[in-house]
Write a protein that holds these residues in place. Sequence first.
Motif, PDB file in Angstrom:
ATOM      1  N   GLN A 118       0.573  -1.471   0.072  1.00  0.00           N
ATOM      2  CA  GLN A 118      -0.257  -0.556   0.034  1.00  0.00           C
ATOM      3  C   GLN A 118       0.577   1.491   0.273  1.00  0.00           C
ATOM      4  O   GLN A 118       1.001   2.156  -0.511  1.00  0.00           O
ATOM      5  N   GLY A 119       1.599   1.073   0.719  1.00  0.00           N
ATOM      6  CA  GLY A 119       2.965   2.225   0.705  1.00  0.00           C
ATOM      7  C   GLY A 119       3.365   2.477  -0.509  1.00  0.00           C
ATOM      8  O   GLY A 119       3.462   4.045  -1.272  1.00  0.00           O
ATOM      9  N   PHE A 120       3.696   1.350  -0.785  1.00  0.00           N
ATOM     10  CA  PHE A 120       4.358   1.508  -2.827  1.00  0.00           C
ATOM     11  C   PHE A 120       3.481   2.562  -4.036  1.00  0.00           C
ATOM     12  O   PHE A 120       3.885   2.914  -4.652  1.00  0.00           O
ATOM     13  N   LYS A 121       1.786   1.950  -4.253  1.00  0.00           N
ATOM     14  CA  LYS A 121       0.521   2.564  -4.495  1.00  0.00           C
ATOM     15  C   LYS A 121       0.756   3.801  -4.056  1.00  0.00           C
ATOM     16  O   LYS A 121       0.704   4.503  -4.920  1.00  0.00           O
ATOM     17  N   GLN A 122       0.811   4.492  -2.976  1.00  0.00           N
ATOM     18  CA  GLN A 122       0.555   5.134  -2.260  1.00  0.00           C
ATOM     19  C   GLN A 122       1.534   6.748  -2.997  1.00  0.00           C
ATOM     20  O   GLN A 122       1.178   7.686  -3.266  1.00  0.00           O
ATOM     21  N   MET A 123       2.809   5.716  -3.079  1.00  0.00           N
ATOM     22  CA  MET A 123       4.328   6.440  -3.505  1.00  0.00           C
ATOM     23  C   MET A 123       4.048   6.958  -5.373  1.00  0.00           C
ATOM     24  O   MET A 123       4.383   7.942  -5.595  1.00  0.00           O
ATOM     25  N   ASN A 124       4.025   5.871  -5.636  1.00  0.00           N
ATOM     26  CA  ASN A 124       3.231   5.454  -7.133  1.00  0.00           C
ATOM     27  C   ASN A 124       2.737   7.141  -7.451  1.00  0.00           C
ATOM     28  O   ASN A 124       2.807   7.397  -8.377  1.00  0.00           O
ATOM     29  N   GLN A 125       1.627   6.635  -6.762  1.00  0.00           N
ATOM     30  CA  GLN A 125       0.554   7.468  -7.005  1.00  0.00           C
ATOM     31  C   GLN A 125       0.728   9.442  -7.299  1.00  0.00           C
ATOM     32  O   GLN A 125       0.620   9.882  -7.604  1.00  0.00           O
ATOM     33  N   LYS A 126       1.383   9.532  -5.988  1.00  0.00           N
ATOM     34  CA  LYS A 126       2.105  10.255  -5.745  1.00  0.00           C
ATOM     35  C   LYS A 126       2.955  11.173  -6.983  1.00  0.00           C
ATOM     36  O   LYS A 126       3.020  12.422  -6.918  1.00  0.00           O
ATOM     37  N   LEU A 127       4.199  10.774  -7.051  1.00  0.00           N
ATOM     38  CA  LEU A 127       4.745  10.997  -7.816  1.00  0.00           C
ATOM     39  C   LEU A 127       3.920  11.360  -9.360  1.00  0.00           C
ATOM     40  O   LEU A 127       4.559  12.258  -9.451  1.00  0.00           O
ATOM     41  N   LYS A 128       2.936  10.270  -9.398  1.00  0.00           N
ATOM     42  CA  LYS A 128       1.785  10.401 -11.351  1.00  0.00           C
ATOM     43  C   LYS A 128       1.777  12.023 -10.805  1.00  0.00           C
ATOM     44  O   LYS A 128       1.977  12.702 -11.683  1.00  0.00           O
ATOM     45  N   GLU A 129       0.956  12.163  -9.756  1.00  0.00           N
ATOM     46  CA  GLU A 129       0.688  13.646  -9.391  1.00  0.00           C
ATOM     47  C   GLU A 129       1.471  15.038 -10.016  1.00  0.00           C
ATOM     48  O   GLU A 129       1.290  15.659 -10.434  1.00  0.00           O
ATOM     49  N   LEU A 130       2.994  14.680  -9.289  1.00  0.00           N
ATOM     50  CA  LEU A 130       3.604  15.246  -9.213  1.00  0.00           C
ATOM     51  C   LEU A 130       3.977  15.724 -10.202  1.00  0.00           C
ATOM     52  O   LEU A 130       4.004  16.606 -11.413  1.00  0.00           O
TER      53      LEU A 130
END
Length: 145
Positions: free
Chosen positions: A129-141
């Motif tokens: 879940q931590g991986f997925k949250q980081m991936n999503q935030k990286l995408k948004e940025l």
Amino acid sequence: MAKQISTEIVINATPQKIWAILTDFDNYPRWNPFIKSITGPVVVGHTITARIEPPEAQGMTFQPKVLVFEANKEFRWRGKLIIPGLFDGEHIFQLTDNGNGTTTFRQSELFYGILVPLFKKMLDTNTIQGFKQMNQKLKELAEKS
């Protein structure tokens, strides 16, 4: 005993733009919900200090060794819990240029050692879940500007 977890996300940005965000370690506390900090010389063969905080799990600070740091392509480290062989992990960030203005960002980790079975549930839930949250935030940025 070994276990691998892997996530990936397609980002509408170039590898160069994503790499710039991924390697701006000073800004991790502002945007990264999983890896709160990386300090030290991020150079192959050197040890860095990383702080991870998986969702709904206890965070940990450790000193992994940088194995690969290839601009716009891959960042990889290997860390251990206390002593080698107990609970070790090789964390990998990979960027693949899809040739159409998008990049596939892959985050994975291979865990090995005698304590892996004890951490299996946490790895399958909190860590992934931590991986997925980081991936999503990286995408948004990366897609923001």
